[in-house]
Design an enzyme around this catalytic site. Structure first.
Site, PDB file in Angstrom:
ATOM      1  N   ASP A  34       0.836  -1.206   0.000  1.00 51.66           N
ATOM      2  CA  ASP A  34       0.000   0.000   0.000  1.00 51.66           C
ATOM      3  C   ASP A  34       0.866   1.250   0.000  1.00 51.66           C
ATOM      4  OD1 ASP A  34      -2.261  -1.433   0.001  1.00 51.66           O
ATOM      5  OD2 ASP A  34      -2.818  -1.046   2.102  1.00 51.66           O
ATOM      6  N   ASP A  38       0.840   4.119  -2.721  1.00 50.87           N
ATOM      7  CA  ASP A  38       0.499   5.488  -2.299  1.00 50.87           C
ATOM      8  C   ASP A  38       1.552   6.477  -2.750  1.00 50.87           C
ATOM      9  OD1 ASP A  38      -1.889   4.957  -1.211  1.00 50.87           O
ATOM     10  OD2 ASP A  38      -1.191   4.854   0.882  1.00 50.87           O
ATOM     11  N   SER A  83     -35.181  -6.327 -18.292  1.00 52.12           N
ATOM     12  CA  SER A  83     -35.087  -7.031 -17.009  1.00 52.12           C
ATOM     13  C   SER A  83     -35.393  -8.510 -17.274  1.00 52.12           C
ATOM     14  CB  SER A  83     -36.044  -6.427 -15.993  1.00 52.12           C
ATOM     15  OG  SER A  83     -37.346  -6.506 -16.503  1.00 52.12           O
ATOM     16  N   LYS A 117     -26.623 -14.380 -10.380  1.00 51.28           N
ATOM     17  CA  LYS A 117     -27.475 -13.193 -10.439  1.00 51.28           C
ATOM     18  C   LYS A 117     -27.105 -12.313  -9.244  1.00 51.28           C
ATOM     19  CE  LYS A 117     -32.111 -11.447 -11.042  1.00 51.28           C
ATOM     20  NZ  LYS A 117     -32.051 -10.423 -10.013  1.00 51.28           N
TER      21      LYS A 117
HETATM   22  S1  IVH Z   1     -28.810 -10.080 -17.617  1.00 56.88           S
HETATM   23  C1  IVH Z   1     -31.316  -9.297 -20.653  1.00 56.88           C
HETATM   24  N1  IVH Z   1     -27.175 -11.070 -15.852  1.00 56.88           N
HETATM   25  O1  IVH Z   1     -31.070  -8.724 -12.694  1.00 56.88           O
HETATM   26  C2  IVH Z   1     -31.495  -8.829 -19.280  1.00 56.88           C
HETATM   27  N2  IVH Z   1     -28.823  -9.516 -15.112  1.00 56.88           N
HETATM   28  O2  IVH Z   1     -34.242  -8.503 -13.589  1.00 56.88           O
HETATM   29  C3  IVH Z   1     -30.241  -8.195 -18.812  1.00 56.88           C
HETATM   30  N3  IVH Z   1     -28.709  -9.003 -12.728  1.00 56.88           N
HETATM   31  O3  IVH Z   1     -31.788  -5.626 -14.145  1.00 56.88           O
HETATM   32  C4  IVH Z   1     -29.849  -8.661 -17.498  1.00 56.88           C
HETATM   33  N4  IVH Z   1     -27.006 -10.294 -12.256  1.00 56.88           N
HETATM   34  O4  IVH Z   1     -29.835  -5.779 -12.535  1.00 56.88           O
HETATM   35  C5  IVH Z   1     -28.215 -10.242 -16.057  1.00 56.88           C
HETATM   36  N5  IVH Z   1     -25.636 -11.984 -14.400  1.00 56.88           N
HETATM   37  C6  IVH Z   1     -26.664 -11.179 -14.609  1.00 56.88           C
HETATM   38  C7  IVH Z   1     -27.259 -10.421 -13.587  1.00 56.88           C
HETATM   39  C8  IVH Z   1     -28.343  -9.601 -13.875  1.00 56.88           C
HETATM   40  C9  IVH Z   1     -27.888  -9.433 -11.775  1.00 56.88           C
HETATM   41  C10 IVH Z   1     -29.847  -8.078 -12.506  1.00 56.88           C
HETATM   42  C11 IVH Z   1     -29.880  -6.880 -13.399  1.00 56.88           C
HETATM   43  C12 IVH Z   1     -31.212  -6.885 -14.074  1.00 56.88           C
HETATM   44  C13 IVH Z   1     -31.999  -7.815 -13.203  1.00 56.88           C
HETATM   45  C14 IVH Z   1     -32.977  -8.590 -14.041  1.00 56.88           C
END
Ligand code: IVH
Length: 381
Positions: A34, A38, A83, A117
């Site tokens: 570190d 720094d 989503s 996810k």
């Molecule tokens: S793909 C095509 N991959 O989950 C849709 N989403 O409801 C694009 N999320 O809004 C999302 N990990 O915030 C994707 N490995 C992952 C993810 C991911 C978290 C979240 C993201 C999205 C929500 C889906």
């Protein structure tokens, strides 16, 4: 030192500092103390103070350089940020799979790709000629908010894209596409801003000491930190970023190649992600990740499973705001025990009275629960 020499030294310092940033914040490796790091940062800052015209937006000194904003500008996403549809059981997953297969009868065994996810906040980061120029939240999917200054404070987001990795064989073809994108054109990457469990606890403990707001879950904390008008506060939260989507076409044919490209561009991407060639493999992956969940540094709330073939993914299209070709296979909520402190009646919009249990706050799957509506007997039990 002559100006030319200063400029060279500055370049050298930036390169070295950025290399150690990448090692530490993306690869989780330390090769320098570190104190030594720094002192390099200090030297860079001193030289830039002396020659402010040599400051560039990708300099490591510019992460927290931004001014506090009075509000966020709206940003229209060139490609909507979608989503995901949620499923909670093998049965629901299998229904999704059956539905999808009917829509692509010519493909016998569509290959799937599974990944974590993350439980955080979706953002898009945009690079022009390799330099980070804009970051935005998802918002309603069509329009988000410009949070560039705040995203700059996240060390796992590169301020300048570099080509990372000695590639051979199949991936070598990408090197050209990447190198081209680093000098001209736009690159858009999407992913999740998250906070480690450790930091989440630490920040909430500090909030409590200051009698300030306690964040209910890591997602709220990430979102609250990214939507701070003062980037210095965002910086103090030490957020992290995992990339999961490369929007720009660099020749990727599959989602798995997309992950490889993201790593080559210097982003942190999910190391658990993998091909899944059958439903059985999806269930095994879901189970394995669910067992690993507690040991991970971050909160996750399930796995994302999608068509690995990008052309197939596109062919399946979008329903509402979610692509048909992907699904979030969530974990069942965790359970916890607590005390009921009181039961009060709540008057609903239509005049219906609902009993609400006031609980000793308890954390379930990263969420602090302090109330529960008592709708029916089995919930009460
Ligand atoms: S793909 C095509 N991959 O989950 C849709 N989403 O409801 C694009 N999320 O809004 C999302 N990990 O915030 C994707 N490995 C992952 C993810 C991911 C978290 C979240 C993201 C999205 C929500 C889906």
């Amino acid at each position: 030192m002559k100006k030319q020499e200063v400029a060279e030294r500055i370049q050298k310092l930036r390169k070295t500092i950025d290399r150690h940033r990448y090692l530490y914040h993306v690869l989780d490796r330390i090769e320098i103390s570190d104190a030594a790091l720094d002192s390099l940062k200090h030297e860079l800052k001193k030289l830039e103070d002396e020659f402010p015209d040599l400051i560039t937006p990708d300099s490591p000194t510019q992460r927290v350089g931004g001014e506090a904003q009075d509000k966020f500008q709206k940003v229209r996403h060139a490609v909507p940020m979608l989503s995901l549809e949620d499923v909670f059981s093998e049965e629901e997953f299998s229904d999704w799979h059956t539905r999808i297969k009917k829509l692509i009868p010519d493909v016998r065994h569509p290959e799937l790709f599974g990944e974590l996810k993350f439980d955080g906040l979706a953002v898009s980061v945009l690079y022009e000629n390799g330099i980070f120029v804009r970051g935005a939240t998802r918002g309603d999917g069509e329009t988000g908010e410009d949070v560039t200054q705040n995203l700059r404070t996240i060390e796992s987001i590169p301020l300048r894209l570099e080509f990372h990795g000695a590639v051979s064989g199949r991936l070598a073809a990408y090197e050209k596409a990447i190198r081209r994108a680093l000098v001209s054109g736009m690159v858009e990457v999407r992913g999740e801003v998250i906070i480690t469990k450790k930091n989440f606890e630490k920040i909430n403990a500090a909030q409590k000491r200051k009698s300030e707001k306690i964040y209910a879950n890591p997602r709220n904390l990430a979102a609250g930190s990214i939507r701070q008008l003062d980037p210095a506060i965002t910086a103090s939260r030490r957020l992290d970023f995992f990339a999961y989507e490369l929007v720009t076409d660099m020749g990727q044919k599959t989602h798995s190649e997309e992950h490889e490209l993201l790593a080559l561009l210097g982003f942190k991407s999910d190391t658990e992600a993998k091909h899944l060639s059958s439903m059985k493999e999806v269930y095994v992956f879901h189970e394995a990740v669910s067992k690993k969940r507690d040991a991970l540094d971050y909160h996750i709330d399930g796995i994302v499973v999608q068509m690995n073939d990008n052309a197939l993914f596109g062919r399946l299209g979008v329903v509402g705001k979610a692509p048909r070709g992907a699904v979030a296979f969530k974990f069942p909520p965790e359970e916890a025990t607590t005390h009921v402190l009181d039961i009060r009646s709540q008057v609903g919009r239509t005049g219906v009275l609902t009993p609400v249990a006031h609980l000793e706050p308890v954390s379930i799957g990263g969420v602090v629960v302090s109330r529960a509506t008592l709708h029916n007997m089995d919930e009460i039990e």
